[in-house]
Scaffold this active site. Sequence first.
Site, mmCIF file in Angstrom:
data_model
loop_
_atom_site.group_PDB
_atom_site.id
_atom_site.type_symbol
_atom_site.label_atom_id
_atom_site.label_comp_id
_atom_site.label_asym_id
_atom_site.label_seq_id
_atom_site.Cartn_x
_atom_site.Cartn_y
_atom_site.Cartn_z
ATOM 1 N N SER A 20 0.903 -1.106 -0.058
ATOM 2 C CA SER A 20 0.011 -0.001 0.142
ATOM 3 C C SER A 20 1.023 1.206 0.238
ATOM 4 C CB SER A 20 -0.836 0.050 1.167
ATOM 5 O OG SER A 20 -0.066 0.288 2.457
ATOM 6 N N LYS A 21 0.247 2.342 -0.241
ATOM 7 C CA LYS A 21 1.194 3.635 -0.171
ATOM 8 C C LYS A 21 1.789 3.895 1.012
ATOM 9 C CE LYS A 21 -1.139 5.840 -3.985
ATOM 10 N NZ LYS A 21 -2.931 5.740 -4.156
ATOM 11 N N ARG A 22 1.326 3.428 2.090
ATOM 12 C CA ARG A 22 1.861 3.585 3.545
ATOM 13 C C ARG A 22 3.392 2.809 3.451
ATOM 14 N NH1 ARG A 22 0.784 -0.002 6.738
ATOM 15 N NH2 ARG A 22 -0.713 -0.795 5.355
ATOM 16 N N THR A 23 3.510 1.648 2.773
ATOM 17 C CA THR A 23 4.795 1.078 2.763
ATOM 18 C C THR A 23 5.636 1.118 1.806
ATOM 19 O OG1 THR A 23 3.485 -0.794 1.831
ATOM 20 C CG2 THR A 23 4.047 -1.028 4.015
ATOM 21 N N GLY A 24 5.407 2.069 0.793
ATOM 22 C CA GLY A 24 6.170 2.353 -0.517
ATOM 23 C C GLY A 24 5.258 3.050 -1.624
#
Length: 488
Positions: free
Chosen positions: A251-255
Amino acid sequence: MTVRVRYAPSPTGMLHVGGARTALFNWAWARRHGGAFVLRIEDTDKERSTEESERSILEAMEWLGMDWDEGPGVGGPFGPYHQTQRVERHLELSAKLLEEGKAYRCFCGSERITALREEQMANKQNPRYDGRCRGLSLADSTAKAEAGEEFAVRFRVPEGETGFTDHVRGDVSFQNVEVDDWIMLRSDGSPTYNFVVVCDDADMKITHVLRGEEHLVNTPKQVLLYQALGLDVPEFGHLPLMLGTDKKKLSKRTGHTSVQIYRDLGYPRDAVLNFLCLQGWALDGETEVFSVDELIKNFEVKDVSKGGAIFDAEKFQWLAGEYLRQETPAECAAHCAPYVIEAGLMSAEELAARSAWFEQVVAGMQERIRLYSELPEKIAFLFEADDALSYDEKALKNAKKHEVRGDVLAAVLENLLPMLEEGVSASALSEAGKAMLSEKGWKFPALGQPLRCALTGKAGGPDLFDVLIWLGAESSRARIESAIKRFE
Ligand code: GLU
């Protein structure tokens, strides 16, 4: 049988790395078998689909070099290749299934369906349609429809057990009762994914459906529909989900999740392709750096791993560096140029006028960067004013550790600068520098640290003799003279 595969993106965002991996494996499979790679735009979600997204997906595919044999822009014998332009055909097939009793109109309405679902959930049952409209005769349901009653069209799941071939997960079989009478056409007349994907895959004569594992739950519905339509069922391969290093869905959270962002960050294109290859597939379990040609030569769907593919951002950067270093300085310079311009270090005209110089700098920096975009920050010191170079605290501290710093810099001015003016090589300068050190009895850091601070203002960086050459005699002299004063 001629292999025909497809990538069927919904144009609701940029090209996701998971989508790019799906596209890549389909493309490689088509190329391996001399088959056709079809690109179909699944734009039926009118609210979320945008032309801009479609453009950016096509652009990213082009950047990656995944050319499609049929699809937008190139046409083909089974077009149109936009799902919304195929609606007539979808309605035709839905009418056929209604006529044959393989589908039925459902007049339950969303209120009843919602209440039913809530009741089932409260009773800890899996929500599913209770079949209330299943028994309506075609004549009755047609009459109701003609009287203007709203309806959806549901697929009538037959009794029995069904199976399909999945090249990744092995043969899969399921009891039909596990499959709900799913909706093919919503009450507003719009077709659902499971319905149109089968219509289009069948009409486009797709032989192998390779797609993300998130669609595995849909496949039983689709297989039953192929059978109801009397069509050959394609073979499937469900590719493992791409997970972050935290084992959670990417997800955008992790990269970053879109291909374009990696392109814009300056990842070499072939590194992106190579990295995507590694998401669920391996060449031989050892070799990590390989080209897409190797993928095409060796790709077997059955070799794709069932387990989640780990999207390791650090490995991705490492791989980027491996590819960046394989480039000739001229290639790498061309790839870095836009970033240098964007950072305002040089204009396009200056770059063109000093291309040999810039290539020389890039050659010296290739070992020290992994992404094209990393270059500007690392060479920005070259463009600062000679008499006002900013010194990092650490660089200055390192320089000041050496009592002899003033003498060392004076010796550089005396011994090395005349050579630099004559245009000698970095290795000749290095030789002369070492000779000077042994003659004076100084250790290398006594030269290296003050000189590095004087020339670059940084505590670490490229080879100092390279830097002398890049700066040239005049700038080098000015920086050293300024440092002698500033160090006191
Ligand atoms: N449009 C679907 C998606 O983007 C395609 C799924 C499929 O390949 O069947 O997920």
